[in-house]
Design an enzyme around this catalytic site. Sequence first.
Site, PDB file in Angstrom:
ATOM      1  N   ARG A 225       0.856  -1.186   0.000  1.00  0.00           N
ATOM      2  CA  ARG A 225       0.000   0.000   0.000  1.00  0.00           C
ATOM      3  C   ARG A 225       0.895   1.240   0.000  1.00  0.00           C
ATOM      4  O   ARG A 225       1.965   1.261   0.634  1.00  0.00           O
ATOM      5  CB  ARG A 225      -0.901   0.037   1.242  1.00  0.00           C
ATOM      6  CG  ARG A 225      -2.138  -0.857   1.118  1.00  0.00           C
ATOM      7  CD  ARG A 225      -3.104  -0.337   0.047  1.00  0.00           C
ATOM      8  NE  ARG A 225      -4.302  -1.120  -0.133  1.00  0.00           N
ATOM      9  CZ  ARG A 225      -4.503  -2.026  -1.101  1.00  0.00           C
ATOM     10  NH1 ARG A 225      -3.553  -2.301  -1.959  1.00  0.00           N
ATOM     11  NH2 ARG A 225      -5.664  -2.646  -1.215  1.00  0.00           N
ATOM     12  N   HIS A 273      -0.933  -0.265 -10.090  1.00  0.00           N
ATOM     13  CA  HIS A 273      -1.704  -1.131  -9.178  1.00  0.00           C
ATOM     14  C   HIS A 273      -2.174  -2.404  -9.902  1.00  0.00           C
ATOM     15  O   HIS A 273      -3.360  -2.721  -9.923  1.00  0.00           O
ATOM     16  CB  HIS A 273      -2.899  -0.380  -8.567  1.00  0.00           C
ATOM     17  CG  HIS A 273      -3.391  -1.015  -7.297  1.00  0.00           C
ATOM     18  ND1 HIS A 273      -3.886  -0.311  -6.240  1.00  0.00           N
ATOM     19  CD2 HIS A 273      -3.462  -2.323  -6.914  1.00  0.00           C
ATOM     20  CE1 HIS A 273      -4.248  -1.146  -5.269  1.00  0.00           C
ATOM     21  NE2 HIS A 273      -3.986  -2.385  -5.666  1.00  0.00           N
TER      22      HIS A 273
HETATM   23  N1  LIG Z   1      -0.867  -4.283  -5.452  1.00  0.00           N
HETATM   24  C1  LIG Z   1      -1.822  -5.183  -5.566  1.00  0.00           C
HETATM   25  O1  LIG Z   1      -2.287  -5.480  -6.664  1.00  0.00           O
HETATM   26  C2  LIG Z   1      -2.312  -5.882  -4.328  1.00  0.00           C
HETATM   27  C3  LIG Z   1      -3.117  -7.014  -4.468  1.00  0.00           C
HETATM   28  C4  LIG Z   1      -3.526  -7.673  -3.317  1.00  0.00           C
HETATM   29  C5  LIG Z   1      -3.146  -7.231  -2.049  1.00  0.00           C
HETATM   30  N2  LIG Z   1      -2.370  -6.104  -1.951  1.00  0.00           N
HETATM   31  C6  LIG Z   1      -1.935  -5.628  -0.632  1.00  0.00           C
HETATM   32  O2  LIG Z   1      -0.980  -6.528  -0.090  1.00  0.00           O
HETATM   33  C7  LIG Z   1      -0.931  -6.360   1.324  1.00  0.00           C
HETATM   34  C8  LIG Z   1      -0.777  -7.701   2.014  1.00  0.00           C
HETATM   35  O3  LIG Z   1      -1.911  -8.522   1.802  1.00  0.00           O
HETATM   36  P1  LIG Z   1      -2.116  -9.909   2.576  1.00  0.00           P
HETATM   37  O4  LIG Z   1      -3.345 -10.526   2.031  1.00  0.00           O
HETATM   38  O5  LIG Z   1      -0.863 -10.696   2.587  1.00  0.00           O
HETATM   39  O6  LIG Z   1      -2.383  -9.359   4.069  1.00  0.00           O
HETATM   40  P2  LIG Z   1      -2.477 -10.203   5.416  1.00  0.00           P
HETATM   41  O7  LIG Z   1      -2.701 -11.657   5.128  1.00  0.00           O
HETATM   42  O8  LIG Z   1      -3.446  -9.496   6.291  1.00  0.00           O
HETATM   43  O9  LIG Z   1      -1.007 -10.090   6.049  1.00  0.00           O
HETATM   44  C9  LIG Z   1      -0.534  -8.942   6.633  1.00  0.00           C
HETATM   45  C10 LIG Z   1       0.850  -9.226   7.219  1.00  0.00           C
HETATM   46  O10 LIG Z   1       1.352  -7.980   7.731  1.00  0.00           O
HETATM   47  C11 LIG Z   1       1.724  -8.176   9.095  1.00  0.00           C
HETATM   48  N3  LIG Z   1       1.493  -6.944   9.854  1.00  0.00           N
HETATM   49  C12 LIG Z   1       0.341  -6.263  10.026  1.00  0.00           C
HETATM   50  N4  LIG Z   1       0.528  -5.200  10.837  1.00  0.00           N
HETATM   51  C13 LIG Z   1       1.834  -5.243  11.194  1.00  0.00           C
HETATM   52  C14 LIG Z   1       2.638  -4.429  12.033  1.00  0.00           C
HETATM   53  N5  LIG Z   1       2.120  -3.351  12.684  1.00  0.00           N
HETATM   54  N6  LIG Z   1       3.945  -4.756  12.194  1.00  0.00           N
HETATM   55  C15 LIG Z   1       4.455  -5.842  11.574  1.00  0.00           C
HETATM   56  N7  LIG Z   1       3.750  -6.654  10.750  1.00  0.00           N
HETATM   57  C16 LIG Z   1       2.448  -6.345  10.566  1.00  0.00           C
HETATM   58  C17 LIG Z   1       0.835  -9.289   9.606  1.00  0.00           C
HETATM   59  O11 LIG Z   1       1.434  -9.846  10.758  1.00  0.00           O
HETATM   60  P3  LIG Z   1       0.781 -11.116  11.510  1.00  0.00           P
HETATM   61  O12 LIG Z   1       1.054 -12.284  10.570  1.00  0.00           O
HETATM   62  O13 LIG Z   1       1.554 -11.225  12.753  1.00  0.00           O
HETATM   63  O14 LIG Z   1      -0.672 -10.836  11.664  1.00  0.00           O
HETATM   64  C18 LIG Z   1       0.813 -10.214   8.380  1.00  0.00           C
HETATM   65  O15 LIG Z   1       1.963 -11.021   8.369  1.00  0.00           O
HETATM   66  C19 LIG Z   1      -2.197  -5.593   1.698  1.00  0.00           C
HETATM   67  O16 LIG Z   1      -1.860  -4.247   1.960  1.00  0.00           O
HETATM   68  C20 LIG Z   1      -3.024  -5.644   0.435  1.00  0.00           C
HETATM   69  O17 LIG Z   1      -3.871  -4.537   0.321  1.00  0.00           O
HETATM   70  C21 LIG Z   1      -1.947  -5.435  -3.061  1.00  0.00           C
END
Ligand SMILES: NC(=O)c1ccc[n+]([C@@H]2O[C@H](COP(=O)([O-])OP(=O)(O)OC[C@H]3O[C@@H](n4cnc5c(N)ncnc54)[C@H](OP(=O)(O)O)[C@@H]3O)[C@@H](O)[C@H]2O)c1
Length: 310
Positions: A225, A273
């Site tokens: 993000r 994106h």
């Molecule tokens: N560019 C694109 O096309 C696209 C497409 C899809 C998704 N995204 C983005 O990709 C990102 C990740 O998606 P995801 O599905 O993998 O998310 P997710 O499953 O919710 O994983 C988030 C990860 O971040 C960690 N985290 C959250 N807050 C934290 C903090 N304060 N300090 C340290 N670590 C922290 C979490 O830790 P824990 O494991 O300990 O909970 C988890 O490992 C999101 O922002 C999403 O919007 C982008």
Amino acid sequence: MSVNVLFAGRDALWPEYEPALKAAFAKAGLVVDLRREFSPSKVDYIIYAPSGKLRDLTPFTRCKAVLGLWAGVESIITNPTLTQPYTRMVDAGLTEGMVEWVTGHVLRYHLDMDRDIFREDREWQVHIPPLARHRSVGILGLGALGSACAQALSALNFDVHGWSRSAKSLPGVCCHYSPAGLRDVLAQSEILVLLLPNTSATENTLNAETLALLPKGARILNPGRGALIEDAALLAALDAGQVGHATLDVFRVEPLPQDHPYWAHPDVTVTPHIASETRPVTASDVIAENIRRSEAGEPLLHQVDKARGY
Ligand SMILES: NC(=O)c1ccc[n+]([C@@H]2O[C@H](COP(=O)([O-])OP(=O)(O)OC[C@H]3O[C@@H](n4cnc5c(N)ncnc54)[C@H](OP(=O)(O)O)[C@@H]3O)[C@@H](O)[C@H]2O)c1
């Protein structure tokens, strides 16, 4: 019993989602009346995407859950009219796409592909990149997407370090957590990938202080993000050579404004994106499974913790 499901994604998604959802509902044994318009008081479930028109969820008094098509949740979970449980999208197709995007761009940096692709002279300059086992890659965020990318890179023999909020254990990945863990990961990330959610705790994770911890000339990929990076600090680090190059897929304002300095910066690649997209067929199975679970009184998959912000 039949359930009423409102599809509230943007209109352009309907032709692909309608058949995919109907097939997934039938496969799950669900009888569903799926429509793009309903009287709100009759709706049992909403399939939601922030790109659709729906903003006010107040009239949906009988709705049991809002089922998101996006992985990112920051815009919907801060919507005060969302009182129902909200599930985000974790979809095999979305994960696979992100693994491909991240791996491709990591290999671009690792192999220094631009040197040959953009060569204008005719000089036979030989450069041998190190093996992946001698290249360290840091991944901030080890959730659905970060952990899959970490494991794919580890399978290519990269020296992978990851960081998450809670302690984790992933085969082939050196996992860190806590502020000290972040410093450890940054200090050894020749290539850094950001896959954190956008929350108040993750905003500006990369700032002047943390960018200074990276090895000089480190390369950055941000498919997470835009708000994870303090833009002025990144631009200063690029100008100073502290960061060698950045590939940015997400921004605080999208589309990225025409006059934003990222467009013109020689050491920045902007992608619009597109790192990964929810795939209708696989995503429809997830939606159907959550409706089945809800109707059976089972816990929902991928329910967002509104207090935690992801
Ligand atoms: N560019 C694109 O096309 C696209 C497409 C899809 C998704 N995204 C983005 O990709 C990102 C990740 O998606 P995801 O599905 O993998 O998310 P997710 O499953 O919710 O994983 C988030 C990860 O971040 C960690 N985290 C959250 N807050 C934290 C903090 N304060 N300090 C340290 N670590 C922290 C979490 O830790 P824990 O494991 O300990 O909970 C988890 O490992 C999101 O922002 C999403 O919007 C982008």
